[in-house]
Write a protein that holds these residues in place. Sequence first.
Motif, PDB file in Angstrom:
ATOM      1  N   LEU A 196       0.838  -1.201   0.000  1.00 13.53           N
ATOM      2  CA  LEU A 196       0.000   0.000   0.000  1.00 13.53           C
ATOM      3  C   LEU A 196       0.876   1.255   0.000  1.00 13.53           C
ATOM      4  CD1 LEU A 196      -2.987  -0.744   2.397  1.00 13.53           C
ATOM      5  CD2 LEU A 196      -3.084  -0.199  -0.035  1.00 13.53           C
ATOM      6  N   HIS A 197       1.959   1.174   0.746  1.00 17.37           N
ATOM      7  CA  HIS A 197       2.895   2.301   0.773  1.00 17.37           C
ATOM      8  C   HIS A 197       3.508   2.521  -0.610  1.00 17.37           C
ATOM      9  CE1 HIS A 197       5.805   5.105   2.269  1.00 17.37           C
ATOM     10  NE2 HIS A 197       6.795   4.370   1.799  1.00 17.37           N
ATOM     11  N   ILE A 198       3.844   1.444  -1.280  1.00 18.38           N
ATOM     12  CA  ILE A 198       4.415   1.551  -2.627  1.00 18.38           C
ATOM     13  C   ILE A 198       3.414   2.233  -3.566  1.00 18.38           C
ATOM     14  CG2 ILE A 198       5.054   0.179  -4.673  1.00 18.38           C
ATOM     15  CD1 ILE A 198       6.556  -1.711  -2.868  1.00 18.38           C
ATOM     16  N   ILE A 199       2.141   1.829  -3.488  1.00 15.69           N
ATOM     17  CA  ILE A 199       1.123   2.442  -4.346  1.00 15.69           C
ATOM     18  C   ILE A 199       1.032   3.950  -4.071  1.00 15.69           C
ATOM     19  CG2 ILE A 199      -1.342   2.535  -4.897  1.00 15.69           C
ATOM     20  CD1 ILE A 199      -1.583  -0.380  -4.285  1.00 15.69           C
ATOM     21  N   GLU A 200       1.004   4.299  -2.784  1.00 16.27           N
ATOM     22  CA  GLU A 200       0.905   5.714  -2.402  1.00 16.27           C
ATOM     23  C   GLU A 200       2.077   6.514  -2.958  1.00 16.27           C
ATOM     24  OE1 GLU A 200      -0.810   7.657   0.040  1.00 16.27           O
ATOM     25  OE2 GLU A 200      -2.191   6.194   0.924  1.00 16.27           O
ATOM     26  N   ARG A 201       3.268   5.968  -2.726  1.00 19.89           N
ATOM     27  CA  ARG A 201       4.484   6.673  -3.131  1.00 19.89           C
ATOM     28  C   ARG A 201       4.534   6.803  -4.658  1.00 19.89           C
ATOM     29  NH1 ARG A 201       6.871  10.073  -3.243  1.00 19.89           N
ATOM     30  NH2 ARG A 201       9.098  10.498  -3.144  1.00 19.89           N
ATOM     31  N   ALA A 202       4.122   5.743  -5.341  1.00 15.88           N
ATOM     32  CA  ALA A 202       4.129   5.787  -6.808  1.00 15.88           C
ATOM     33  C   ALA A 202       3.195   6.885  -7.295  1.00 15.88           C
ATOM     34  CB  ALA A 202       3.718   4.434  -7.373  1.00 15.88           C
ATOM     35  N   GLY A 203       2.040   7.024  -6.622  1.00 12.16           N
ATOM     36  CA  GLY A 203       1.097   8.075  -6.973  1.00 12.16           C
ATOM     37  C   GLY A 203       1.747   9.445  -6.835  1.00 12.16           C
ATOM     38  N   GLU A 204       2.465   9.632  -5.732  1.00 12.09           N
ATOM     39  CA  GLU A 204       3.159  10.909  -5.516  1.00 12.09           C
ATOM     40  C   GLU A 204       4.215  11.158  -6.585  1.00 12.09           C
ATOM     41  OE1 GLU A 204       2.744  10.536  -0.675  1.00 12.09           O
ATOM     42  OE2 GLU A 204       4.742  10.561  -1.564  1.00 12.09           O
ATOM     43  N   MET A 205       4.770  10.076  -7.089  1.00 11.51           N
ATOM     44  CA  MET A 205       5.804  10.219  -8.122  1.00 11.51           C
ATOM     45  C   MET A 205       5.174  10.365  -9.515  1.00 11.51           C
ATOM     46  SD  MET A 205       8.354   7.276  -6.584  1.00 11.51           S
ATOM     47  CE  MET A 205       9.497   7.158  -7.949  1.00 11.51           C
TER      48      MET A 205
END
Lengths: 442, 146, 439
Positions: A196-205
Amino acid sequence: MSDVKCTSNVFHPNSAMDFLPVGQLRQLQLARYQAIVRRAYEKVELFRKRMEERSLKPEDIKSLDDVAKLPFTIKTDLRDTYPFDLFASEMSDIVRLHASSGTTGKPIVVAYTQQDVDVWASVMVRTFAACGLGKGDIIQNSYGYGLFTGGLGAHYGAEALGATVIPTSGGNTERQIMVLKDFNVTAICCTPSYFLHIIERAGEMGIDFKALPLKAGIFGAEPWTENMRVRIEEEGGIKAYDIYGLSEIIGPGVASACCAQEGLHIFEDHFYPEIIDPQTGDPQPDGTEGELVFTTLSKWAMPMIRYRTRDITRLMTEQCPCGRTVRRIARIGRRSDDMFIIRGVNVFPSQIEEALLAVEGTLPHYQIVLTRAKGLDNMEVQVEVTADLFSDKIGAMEGLQQKLGKSVEHIIGIRAKVSLVEPHTIARSEGKAKRLIDKREM
Amino acid sequence: MKLNQLSVFLENKPGRLSEPCKVLADAGVNILTISLADTEQFGILRLIVPDWQKAKNALEKAQCVVNVTEVVAVEVEDKPGGLQNVLQVMEQAQLNIEYMYAFTFRRENKAIIVFRFEDPDTAVKLLQQKALKILSSEEVCQRVEG
Amino acid sequence: MTTFAFENRIWEQDETLSREQLSKLQLERLKQTLEQVANVPFYKKVLAENKLSPDSIKSLDDLRRIPFTNKEDLRQHYPLGFMAVPREQISRIHGSSGTTGKPTFVAYTVGDRERWANLCARFLVAGGLRSNHLVHIAFGFGLFTGGFGLHFGVEKVGAGILPAAAGNTPRQIMLLQDLAAEVLICTPSYSLQIAEVARAQGIDPAQLPLKFGHFGGEPWTEDMRLEIERELGIMAFNNYGLSEVIGPGVSGECVARCGMHIQEDHFIVECINPDTLEPVQQGEQGELVFTSLTKEAMPVLRYRTRDIATLDYSPCPCGRTGVRMSRVVGRTDDMLIIRGVNVFPSQVEEALLRVEGTAPHYLIEVDRPGTLDEVKVHVEIRPQDFSDKMSQMQALRDRIDREIHSVTGIRMKVELVEPQSLERSFGKAQRVIDHRNDK
């Protein structure tokens, strides 16, 4: 959910044992159970003594119903026999040792012969196959490598599967995302919360996650919920599979979800499950909720007889649409002890206590607060400042904060934020503080 | 000629500062000078009061964590270079200053600078040698309360 | 020093081929490699431009007609433009630091993995490893090749492995004591860190059950070897490798410990003058250049390592015939090795750029105050970065800290310094001060 069609059911030759007719499976289990009890009895003093106390001999196990006569093994047995006394093999036959945290300072050490390592790889192949993966898949393994069994366990399975393995190990989320994207990764192994953290961070990127070729997540090492699975599948555009394992039994590869995604199939030819009442220890009928107990049927270096996992679940015996005949366990909801899992690491409040004690010699009032922000678990250890701990110098107070943080990290292996709080701000009931506040939404 | 400074541990959260201040007000303690050092998570409130023991008792009764530290108050001219005279002495002697804060009182056109030295005794000796005015607790009180 | 009797055992007969046999094998494998690299667009072009084909290689001297390969070439073909087999045949991918945020990735087929494990097994056995030993591996696993290379090498030999990975030294010491591993594998500086922390805990590190160790991943010296051997009461062996060539397993010491035998049946080595690019005289210092001979997934031709060393062709009493390379004595670029991790100053710059939009003046200061490398990054504060709130300044420092960790993979201590306080010469700042070289 029950009308799910197993369209992604890929048959892998290694998975044949998942489909064994139940009668044959029980015969195999009994034969292996008898052999492993004999081995444990002959090679491990603890097992022999406990069986003798009950006037039991290996030959008394005549049917699978007889296993209820055998004594349980519990986590503290591993601590009390640390490091070698539960080993049934000579050190020269042992090719691998792993360790996980115990309830206090000394870790729990587990051992494998070459044959055990091979079995481990094979049950991980069956795990990946049940999750629809095979040769040609690109698997990013973000479980931590090292003493933790997750990393190397998944790695050996993915290599034996014939997939391309990228051993990113844990941490450095941006690099994880870069690898996911640049290598067209099709499956990832990590904890569900980290994903879930990866998805969030990818969104920010600014990365459109659903446009990536990633199709499956092999998630384990911490409890999660059906809600979280749905969320991951929606936001990640992938199938999220639940897997289960513990290092005392073998590591990951004890049980796995299949394409039906309803319960986790136990690789029963290697791990014999029981459900017991955690209070009385009495065996419970299939379908009843209780504590999960495993006996390793083929583990040579370190057999486990009726090991109490402390995980609460039930055994599902109904036929699974995927066709596998091995029984399933329902998703693990809770535990029968105070252990909590953070970022895939098992932690006991007693370990935190030990870490705080190590710094100042006295135990301050403390509280552990677990939160989840952007999919990432955070542990905050709040420590009440006392006159002994207090200094008028900012540097000294920050130093104290750091020292406490380091000490916690040394004992549990992960970083924790230490906050210094004013005295008497941690709620107490009957003079005793509540040690753990878990605010995570699973 | 050292003063006792009280420091109080505070979490860096809204409303935390008013609590010790209220305690002191209720106890009838006047705050001569106050400074606050902050970090992301916590702060340290530093106070000089006329009767530090009374203030400390009141704060501790209110369950605050309180520390007593020896600091040195130096009186300087409130004009450019006033502070520099003191700092030069420290620099020449290679004495480390942990932190400092200052306040002025217009009436006499003087400023008081409070220093926390690594080694206060040596610092006091040096400052006295250079004939710099070091204030006692009573003197600080007089200057501020008038 | 140690009561452990070192017997010279050879893992594979190929380690003792005569020079004549070796040259013949190398030529044959070089031709095969040229065929293999024809699948790589970069090499296909290079070979065509230089009118080279497997048939045009008549002798090993013809190798010099092939242009060099540089790290920059790999970077330009990110992520896996150098793959010489279809993707489905790739079994494993590793990476190492690139000069910027993107790492350099390398790939292995099942056969490559097998050969790699075998090459590691060779030097491990040359340095005393036997199947009844327990090996404590304190190298990081993951994209870095060090941990994995040695892990599978040890497994090949049949010895036991405790994959301790890096970090948490007190726990490592507890495990070394309690599980009684005979063999330690890590960076040389980390072995000294273990000794130091043990001492601080009141444990005599020489009393640990360890008997010997295999160390690599960073340059070290003979003095350091003596210190490790004295402190831990073990014999210390050196090994060498780089991920672009294969990882650890390119060369390693035998019991004679007079240089590291290069596994010449798998790699051709050259030692060149980095300026003229001509071979140096035998025994002179030069940059090592490797050509892989058996790699399937990612063969490299004349790869410039930037590592400076000497080669020794004199016979070794152990019977292995592979030429011996000295310790690496320096680099021909600005790469730093910090606790076994390769770091380029340009990576730090990139991290600063990410935090602040433009890179402020900075200075990287490397030191080894005790046994462990420490890096301080001094960053000049600019007016737009400044805040009167300590908490905001701390947050800025933490953000820089996180970005540097994210880009380089290691933690550096970030210090915010006053504007114009870092020295500049001719407007250009010096970026690195390495105090480790002063010692």
